[in-house]
Scaffold this active site. Structure first.
Site, PDB file in Angstrom:
ATOM      1  N   HIS A  42     -35.598  31.335   0.662  1.00 21.79           N
ATOM      2  CA  HIS A  42     -34.389  31.745   0.731  1.00 21.79           C
ATOM      3  C   HIS A  42     -33.610  30.444   0.759  1.00 21.79           C
ATOM      4  O   HIS A  42     -32.815  29.910  -0.057  1.00 21.79           O
ATOM      5  CB  HIS A  42     -33.848  32.444   1.825  1.00 21.79           C
ATOM      6  CG  HIS A  42     -34.575  33.904   1.712  1.00 21.79           C
ATOM      7  ND1 HIS A  42     -35.033  34.515   3.048  1.00 21.79           N
ATOM      8  CD2 HIS A  42     -35.065  34.720   0.951  1.00 21.79           C
ATOM      9  CE1 HIS A  42     -35.568  35.386   2.808  1.00 21.79           C
ATOM     10  NE2 HIS A  42     -35.676  35.914   1.454  1.00 21.79           N
ATOM     11  N   CYS A  60     -44.091  35.203   0.121  1.00 18.76           N
ATOM     12  CA  CYS A  60     -43.834  33.821  -0.113  1.00 18.76           C
ATOM     13  C   CYS A  60     -42.703  33.254  -0.579  1.00 18.76           C
ATOM     14  O   CYS A  60     -41.700  34.129  -0.664  1.00 18.76           O
ATOM     15  CB  CYS A  60     -45.083  33.522  -0.978  1.00 18.76           C
ATOM     16  SG  CYS A  60     -44.698  33.923  -2.583  1.00 18.76           S
ATOM     17  N   ARG A 115     -37.190  44.806  -7.251  1.00 21.82           N
ATOM     18  CA  ARG A 115     -36.401  45.062  -6.017  1.00 21.82           C
ATOM     19  C   ARG A 115     -35.083  45.869  -6.225  1.00 21.82           C
ATOM     20  O   ARG A 115     -34.141  45.896  -5.479  1.00 21.82           O
ATOM     21  CB  ARG A 115     -35.999  43.612  -5.613  1.00 21.82           C
ATOM     22  CG  ARG A 115     -36.669  43.244  -4.199  1.00 21.82           C
ATOM     23  CD  ARG A 115     -36.303  41.919  -3.750  1.00 21.82           C
ATOM     24  NE  ARG A 115     -35.039  41.672  -3.323  1.00 21.82           N
ATOM     25  CZ  ARG A 115     -34.680  41.731  -2.053  1.00 21.82           C
ATOM     26  NH1 ARG A 115     -35.511  42.396  -1.096  1.00 21.82           N
ATOM     27  NH2 ARG A 115     -33.501  41.617  -1.557  1.00 21.82           N
ATOM     28  N   ALA A 171     -41.065  34.550  -3.899  1.00 22.00           N
ATOM     29  CA  ALA A 171     -40.753  35.691  -3.558  1.00 22.00           C
ATOM     30  C   ALA A 171     -39.094  35.851  -2.796  1.00 22.00           C
ATOM     31  O   ALA A 171     -38.243  36.632  -3.018  1.00 22.00           O
ATOM     32  CB  ALA A 171     -41.592  36.772  -2.419  1.00 22.00           C
TER      33      ALA A 171
END
Lengths: 513, 499
Positions: free
Chosen positions: B205, B72, B106, B75
């Site tokens: 992003h 999503c 990550r 994220a």
């Protein structure tokens, strides 16, 4: 140039090489605008003080490094314990990617679940269409016997009603009229993963039991394990004990096979789990026992409503907790505890006696889910240890009271402190100000181990950085042996490390301990 | 597995038909647009190789109930863009789960004193309760910021990463940010990355990039003496140390890396970015937005580069060097020559063990195309690839990398990926944690290509050696030959795949 084809260096050694150390030092100096080292050291030291602890524990809003997850994770885990059941989480899709990853990283196994992939338009108009299309696709593609629906917080905030949505989808032909679609509302802003487990299991039971006539079969018992990262080892161990006793039992929710499928060339999306037929007949059991009280409060209430006897335990680790469970099972089932089990018990006690000198008086900090913390504190006290700090981020005031009662009952618990709803950043202050010998928790505890030097024992979900521990039981007498050995290994390894320096400390580097 | 692209293409077309036949009609129609086989398009003058075309639909909503692998917007913002910025505290604002599941997952490496001046591997959450949903969370957020200032005073700034409920209950996190930024004289960045926005990580992003533009750039006087060779590395998240293995090469070329975005980044490195001479972008998908902005606003050009595998590293370094002229170009040739023996030794060692092995990829960001040449540098062949959250421009760029006949899958579903892998039986699959165990159960070697499977770095020359080692150890481990019990009289699955 440090790298070579003969001896390939990956991250751990590579960045310790001179070239990289110089490069990173220059990056810091020239480009990062860091705080002066002294300020960093001073602040670091300050965080170890009682003064910082007081500020830290006085926090009212900020949560740092909590030891809990959200409800739908528990619901997805719960659904994985039923035969050919697909979890369908209604709401945003990113959540489902997270639950799957989280479970896979712990179990090192596939974790399947689908989402209704709601986006902005669904936030405005509701997610009915997503439910209708989603159930149809899931039914067709993944051939489940049952679809267990839970919710993300998005669907909860906009107020989607699962019952009517599912009925709508049924009318639209997404799934056959008689197809099983149990559901549970699992808002992430209420409770934690253990509550999600509770309501999902209850949802499954209601789905099959509601309106059905119960005809009690005496001496039969249902077992609900609760959310358990060690379900693979634990459920199998308990079944072994129950089989030895000859008890007629049904596990309600059993993910031990789902999260331990073999590698033989076939990917099994579904494996094991409580059979749907068995869930139905479980209504007739005389009693339902929960292995984790705080995971099953609503479910057990429902079991009482339908007329079953209920009892709950706190994740039976160690001698007395196992004794209690077995005696209760014996009482309900009318089956004697066989001699073989008494011998197993004796072997655990024997092992504890052999090692008692290494365990007596050791101080522990324990954190995790409420039942686990209760269990570990109790076992630690059986070995002569002192559970100095007992912390559960998802612990309630009822849990706190119960813990205090447990601790007060033993001289080993008289100095123990109970920390309900505190997080691991609070635990950091506790460990600095009132240090202990050993920390028991999960992988997140490794940051506490790094900062405070307290050796970490991983015995609780999630364990990401060690492999396969969950395949071995913690509960029962056999499980107790494993817990005991794990603690002892940690103690001996530490002692060896401390006495390994040649000519300095190695006079104590004893061959026999 | 045949190496004949036309035969492959025919098999792949058949596999697509097979999976579509299983869906309800409406869903089949929608999924069809996301699946394809790369076709050869006309040879273009000046291009050495004919280009392929990957004509699939992308960046549209996932279908409910099919087991998409996507995440999503949260994220994309917290997990990818903002989370690695090390000297800031990133609040996962909303219920506890999102921050919990993304905590430390990550592998964005950094150097710092965690919890004192660096905060990447910590989980700060507002842990929303029912009353916060009902009455709003702004007051709580104010208090959280005050508590962060008291307990973590060396933070250089705070970002607020919105989870789903924030946008639904109408909280004004922007107002809280302005008020508190003024009071504490700190950078505070509200990010509207609620998980229900957009169709995947991708919008996250973009929103995160916009937040840098709107809440970081030009907010402070940045004291910095620019130099002629200043570059920003954009879109390298330093997974397993990737950005470090890249930085060392750029410095050897004579460039000055004034900012790493965002792996091992500090806020200062982001603030000064507009003073650089050139932006080097690795993950185009997640950070092209801010590069375009810096180009428009500050006239900073940007170059896409690829530091996976020696062919791409060399050509990327030469392209970058060309921008700076003969001085840098000369140094660059020296760097290439310096590492040549390492490259040769790695290829000599691993090529014979990996030659002709087939690979299927399913990842995000830049990797579905960027890593292809690295495999080819080792003699391996890519037979299928796809993006979790790519856009049309990603698939266009993929045409430069893949061969005709390659199977292309956008936003693949769990069902499709399983059937494609079963049908193709590649020698290696590179994808994520959710895909790892199903694939391994099938007896097919697997590497996680998000986290480098806890290894790395994979960027740069140092990384290439590790990449080669890891692909070899995955494929050539003896465990794959043990899957069948010897008393079961059937040929081994793994053996079939190897032929």
């Amino acid at each position: 140039m440090p790298q070579s084809a003969e001896k390939v260096l990956d991250h751990a050694p590579l960045f310790r090489e001179t070239e990289y150390r110089k490069m990173l030092a220059a990056k810091k100096l020239n480009f990062e605008c860091p705080h002066p080292d002294q300020i960093v050291t001073d602040q670091s030291e300050f965080t170890k003080t009682w003064e910082y602890r007081d500020k830290n524990l006085a926090r009212e809003a900020l949560v740092v490094n909590p030891a809990k997850a959200c409800q739908p994770l528990g619901a997805v885990f719960a659904a994985a314990g039923f035969e050919r059941t697909m979890s369908f989480v209604h709401g945003s899709q990113g959540c489902v990617a997270y639950y799957r990853s989280h479970l896979s990283r712990h179990f090192k196994e596939p974790a399947s679940a689908v989402s209704s992939s709601m986006t902005e338009d669904a936030a405005v108009f509701g997610g009915l269409k997503n439910m209708i299309d989603g159930l149809a696709n899931t039914y067709k593609l993944y051939e489940p016997k049952m679809i267990a629906v839970s919710t993300t917080c998005m669907a909860e905030v906009i107020g989607d009603d699962l019952h009517s949505f599912i009925e709508n989808a049924r009318q639209e032909g997404s799934v056959p009229q008689d197809f099983e679609v149990p559901y549970a509302h699992t808002p992430a802003f209420v409770g934690s993963h253990i509550d999600g487990y509770d309501v999902m299991v209850k949802g499954v039971l209601e789905n099959f039991w509601k309106g059905k006539q119960r005809s009690e079969v005496a001496n039969t018992v249902n077992i609900i394990p609760g959310f358990d990262g060690f379900c693979v080892g634990n459920n199998r161990e308990l079944k072994r004990l129950l089989d030895l006793m000859g008890v007629s039992y049904t596990f309600i929710q059993d993910a031990s096979d789902q999260y331990d499928t073999p590698s033989d060339g076939e990917f099994r999306m579904y494996d094991g789990g409580t059979k749907i037929e068995d869930v139905k007949t479980a209504l007739n059991a005389e009693a339902t026992l929960s292995l984790q009280h705080y995971n099953t409060r609503k479910t057990l209430e429902y079991c009482q409503e339908v007329g079953q006897t209920t009892a709950s335990f706190h994740y039976p680790i160690g001698v007395e907790a196992t004794d209690e469970l077995l005696m209760r099972v014996s009482e309900i089932s009318g089956k004697e505890i066989p001699e073989a089990i008494r011998l197993e018990r004796g072997r655990l006690v024997d092992a504890m006696a052999d090692s008692q000198s290494w365990l007596h008086g050791k101080k522990y900090a324990i954190y995790g889910d409420p039942d686990f913390v209760h269990a570990m504190a109790r076992f630690v006290m059986e070995t002569g240890g002192e559970p100095t700090h007992c912390l559960a981020t998802n612990g309630t005031s009822a849990w706190e009271a119960e813990m205090k009662k447990l601790l007060a009952a033993s001289s080993f618990g008289k100095d123990a402190q109970v920390w309900a709803s505190k997080d691991l950043w609070a635990m950091r202050s506790l460990l600095f100000t009132e240090p202990v010998d050993l920390l028991i928790g999960n992988s997140y505890g490794k940051y506490l181990e790094r900062d405070t030097g307290t050796p970490l024992i991983r015995l609780m979900f999630p364990i990401f950085d060690r492999h396969h521990h969950h395949r071995f039981p913690l509960i029962g007498y056999q499980g107790g042996l494993r817990v005991l050995t794990t603690i002892l290994d940690k103690i001996f390894d530490k002692l060896d490390r401390e006495t390994i320096e040649t000519g300095v400390t190695d006079y104590s580097f004893d061959l026999t301990r | 597995m045949s190496l004949d692209s036309q035969t492959d293409g025919a098999l792949h077309t058949k596999l697509i038909e097979d999976v579509l036949s299983r869906y309800p009609d409406k869903t089949a129609k929608r999924r069809k647009k996301h699946l394809g086989v790369a076709t050869r398009i006309q040879e273009i003058a000046g291009e050495a190789e004919p280009l392929s075309e990957c004509d699939v639909k992308s960046n549209i909503k996932s279908i409910p109930g099919v087991m998409t692998i996507r995440g999503c917007a949260y994220a994309g913002s917290k997990g990818v863009v903002w989370g690695p910025v090390k000297d800031m505290v990133h609040i996962s604002h909303g219920p506890v789960g999102c921050g919990q599941y993304s905590w430390s997952q990550r592998r964005n490496y950094y150097v710092g004193t965690t919890s004192i001046d660096s905060f990447v591997t910590m989980q700060f959450t507002s842990d929303f309760q029912e009353k916060d949903i009902v009455f709003g969370g702004d007051k709580k957020l104010e208090k959280i910021i005050d508590e962060i200032e008291e307990l973590f005073p060396l933070n250089k700034g705070i970002s607020i990463q919105s989870e789903c409920p924030i946008g639904l209950i109408g909280d004004d996190i922007e107002a809280v940010s302005r008020k508190k930024a003024k009071q504490h004289e700190k950078t505070i960045v509200p990010v509207r990355c609620e998980g229900f926005r957009g169709v995947s990580q991708s919008l996250g992003h973009h929103i995160a990039n916009d937040a840098i533009r709107d809440w970081v750039f030009e907010k402070k006087d940045v004291e910095f003496e620019p130099g002629p060779y200043d570059v920003n590395v954009i879109g390298d998240y330093n997974i397993g140390g990737d950005a470090w293995a890249s930085r060392i090469l750029l410095e050897e070329m004579g460039l000055r890396v004034v900012g790493n975005w965002s792996g091992d980044a500090t806020l200062a490195e982001i603030e000064r970015a507009p003073k650089a001479k050139l932006n080097l972008i690795h993950c185009y998908r997640s950070m092209n937005y801010i590069c375009r902005h810096m180009e428009e606003k500050y006239g900073i050009p940007w170059i896409e580069y690829n530091f996976f595998g020696p062919s791409q590293i060399e050509s990327s370094m030469r392209t970058i060097a060309k921008h700076f002229g003969p001085g840098i170009q000369q140094k660059t040739e020296y760097v290439i020559a310096k590492y040549r023996p390492l490259v040769d030794a790695v290829i000599d060692k691993y090529w014979p063990r990996l030659e002709g092995r087939t690979v299927m990829l399913y990842v995000g960001g830049l990797r579905p195309r960027h890593v292809i040449s690295a495999y080819e540098d080792l003699g391996m062949e890519i037979v299928g690839t796809g993006y979790e959250f790519g856009h049309n421009d990603d698939y266009q760029r993929t045409g430069h990398y893949v061969q005709e006949g390659t199977l292309i899958y956008d936003d693949v579903t769990g069902y499709e990926l399983e059937k494609f892998i079963e049908g193709i039986r590649p020698d290696l699959v590179g994808s994520g944690i959710k895909e790892k165990y199903p694939v391994q159960k099938m007896g097919i070697p697997f590497r996680q290509m998000h986290s480098w499977d806890y290894s790395g770095p994979y960027h740069g020359y140092d990384g290439f050696a590790i990449f080669a080692r890891d692909m070899d150890l995955a494929i050539n481990n003896p465990v794959w030959d043990l899957y069948d019990a010897p008393w079961k009289n059937k040929p081994a699955a793994a053996a079939i795949a190897a032929e």
